[in-house]
Motif scaffolding. Sequence first.
Motif, PDB file in Angstrom:
ATOM      1  N   TRP A   1       0.826  -1.207   0.000  1.00 23.76           N
ATOM      2  CA  TRP A   1       0.000   0.000   0.000  1.00 23.76           C
ATOM      3  C   TRP A   1       0.865   1.264   0.000  1.00 23.76           C
ATOM      4  O   TRP A   1       0.545   2.247  -0.658  1.00 23.76           O
ATOM      5  N   PHE A   2       1.982   1.224   0.725  1.00 23.60           N
ATOM      6  CA  PHE A   2       2.816   2.425   0.869  1.00 23.60           C
ATOM      7  C   PHE A   2       3.876   2.598  -0.225  1.00 23.60           C
ATOM      8  O   PHE A   2       4.418   3.690  -0.371  1.00 23.60           O
ATOM      9  N   HIS A   3       4.194   1.546  -0.996  1.00 20.55           N
ATOM     10  CA  HIS A   3       5.431   1.564  -1.775  1.00 20.55           C
ATOM     11  C   HIS A   3       5.555   2.707  -2.788  1.00 20.55           C
ATOM     12  O   HIS A   3       6.662   3.140  -3.089  1.00 20.55           O
ATOM     13  N   ASP A   4       4.463   3.234  -3.292  1.00 19.35           N
ATOM     14  CA  ASP A   4       4.530   4.355  -4.246  1.00 19.35           C
ATOM     15  C   ASP A   4       3.936   5.653  -3.705  1.00 19.35           C
ATOM     16  O   ASP A   4       3.778   6.617  -4.452  1.00 19.35           O
ATOM     17  N   THR A   5       3.621   5.696  -2.415  1.00 24.17           N
ATOM     18  CA  THR A   5       3.009   6.917  -1.858  1.00 24.17           C
ATOM     19  C   THR A   5       3.960   8.109  -1.937  1.00 24.17           C
ATOM     20  O   THR A   5       3.510   9.254  -1.993  1.00 24.17           O
TER      21      THR A   5
ATOM     22  N   GLY B   1      13.515   9.180  -6.659  1.00 26.34           N
ATOM     23  CA  GLY B   1      13.806   8.841  -5.265  1.00 26.34           C
ATOM     24  C   GLY B   1      12.577   8.739  -4.376  1.00 26.34           C
ATOM     25  O   GLY B   1      12.662   8.917  -3.162  1.00 26.34           O
ATOM     26  N   HIS B   2      11.444   8.432  -4.998  1.00 23.22           N
ATOM     27  CA  HIS B   2      10.203   8.414  -4.222  1.00 23.22           C
ATOM     28  C   HIS B   2      10.168   7.320  -3.149  1.00 23.22           C
ATOM     29  O   HIS B   2       9.427   7.428  -2.183  1.00 23.22           O
ATOM     30  N   GLU B   3      10.992   6.285  -3.298  1.00 24.04           N
ATOM     31  CA  GLU B   3      10.974   5.182  -2.326  1.00 24.04           C
ATOM     32  C   GLU B   3      11.347   5.671  -0.924  1.00 24.04           C
ATOM     33  O   GLU B   3      10.770   5.219   0.060  1.00 24.04           O
ATOM     34  N   GLU B   4      12.316   6.601  -0.844  1.00 22.98           N
ATOM     35  CA  GLU B   4      12.717   7.128   0.468  1.00 22.98           C
ATOM     36  C   GLU B   4      11.559   7.884   1.122  1.00 22.98           C
ATOM     37  O   GLU B   4      11.349   7.781   2.331  1.00 22.98           O
ATOM     38  N   VAL B   5      10.826   8.630   0.311  1.00 19.93           N
ATOM     39  CA  VAL B   5       9.665   9.362   0.837  1.00 19.93           C
ATOM     40  C   VAL B   5       8.572   8.365   1.241  1.00 19.93           C
ATOM     41  O   VAL B   5       7.926   8.527   2.280  1.00 19.93           O
ATOM     42  N   SER B   6       8.382   7.320   0.439  1.00 16.29           N
ATOM     43  CA  SER B   6       7.398   6.275   0.774  1.00 16.29           C
ATOM     44  C   SER B   6       7.739   5.639   2.123  1.00 16.29           C
ATOM     45  O   SER B   6       6.860   5.407   2.958  1.00 16.29           O
ATOM     46  N   LYS B   7       9.026   5.361   2.340  1.00  9.75           N
ATOM     47  CA  LYS B   7       9.463   4.769   3.611  1.00  9.75           C
ATOM     48  C   LYS B   7       9.193   5.729   4.776  1.00  9.75           C
ATOM     49  O   LYS B   7       8.738   5.310   5.843  1.00  9.75           O
ATOM     50  N   ALA B   8       9.469   7.006   4.569  1.00 11.12           N
ATOM     51  CA  ALA B   8       9.235   7.999   5.627  1.00 11.12           C
ATOM     52  C   ALA B   8       7.741   8.104   5.950  1.00 11.12           C
ATOM     53  O   ALA B   8       7.352   8.180   7.127  1.00 11.12           O
TER      54      ALA B   8
END
Length: 195
Positions: free
Chosen positions: A58-62, A70-77
């Motif tokens: 659910w979060f992986h592309d948020t 670099g959206h993955e780092e933002v998704s993790k945050a």
Amino acid sequence: MIDKAKDHCTQLLLNGSCSKLPFHNIEHTKEVVDNARLISNYLGFTDDETEPILIAAWFHDTGLSKTYIGHEEVSKALASGFLKKMHYDPNRLDTVLECIDATKMPQCPKNKYAEVLCDADLFHIGTPNFFFKKLLLRREWAVNGIMNVNEMEWHHVNLKFLHENHFKTRYGKDILEKGKLVNEAKVKYILSFYN
């Protein structure tokens, strides 16, 4: 917790810039969640094992709601902030973040949970849907200034991608890899007309 993550992520994906993306939108995320559930079931994962994978799906592309590169780092945050607020188990939170991290290209999953999300994210390359999906991705990359290429170059990009990416899970190797090889052969056939 999966339902809470679903509601939260749906809002992020529908109200952020993701809502205007042809490929990485809410529909893609829903497909990845369904794919992750399918693969987890095939592998015999318990509900407890599957939960962090589905939350990560659910979060992986948020992060695309805020940035493209670099959206993955933002998704993790975003996942970390939300799950900490929900007092989610720290060890399971680490699994969620490892899964999201593994979806970065080139994919480098470090455990069986991350392998599931990687295969769920690239599921389409092993299906006939690949040719429709790649049209959406081409449009998305052109609009976002990532890549703007002619037809022949685009087929070469896709052939390279298919050749270099391999499924990680038993489901991917047993079922999706065959479809990926069919798609690779079709792209080669298309390219034969450009020579």
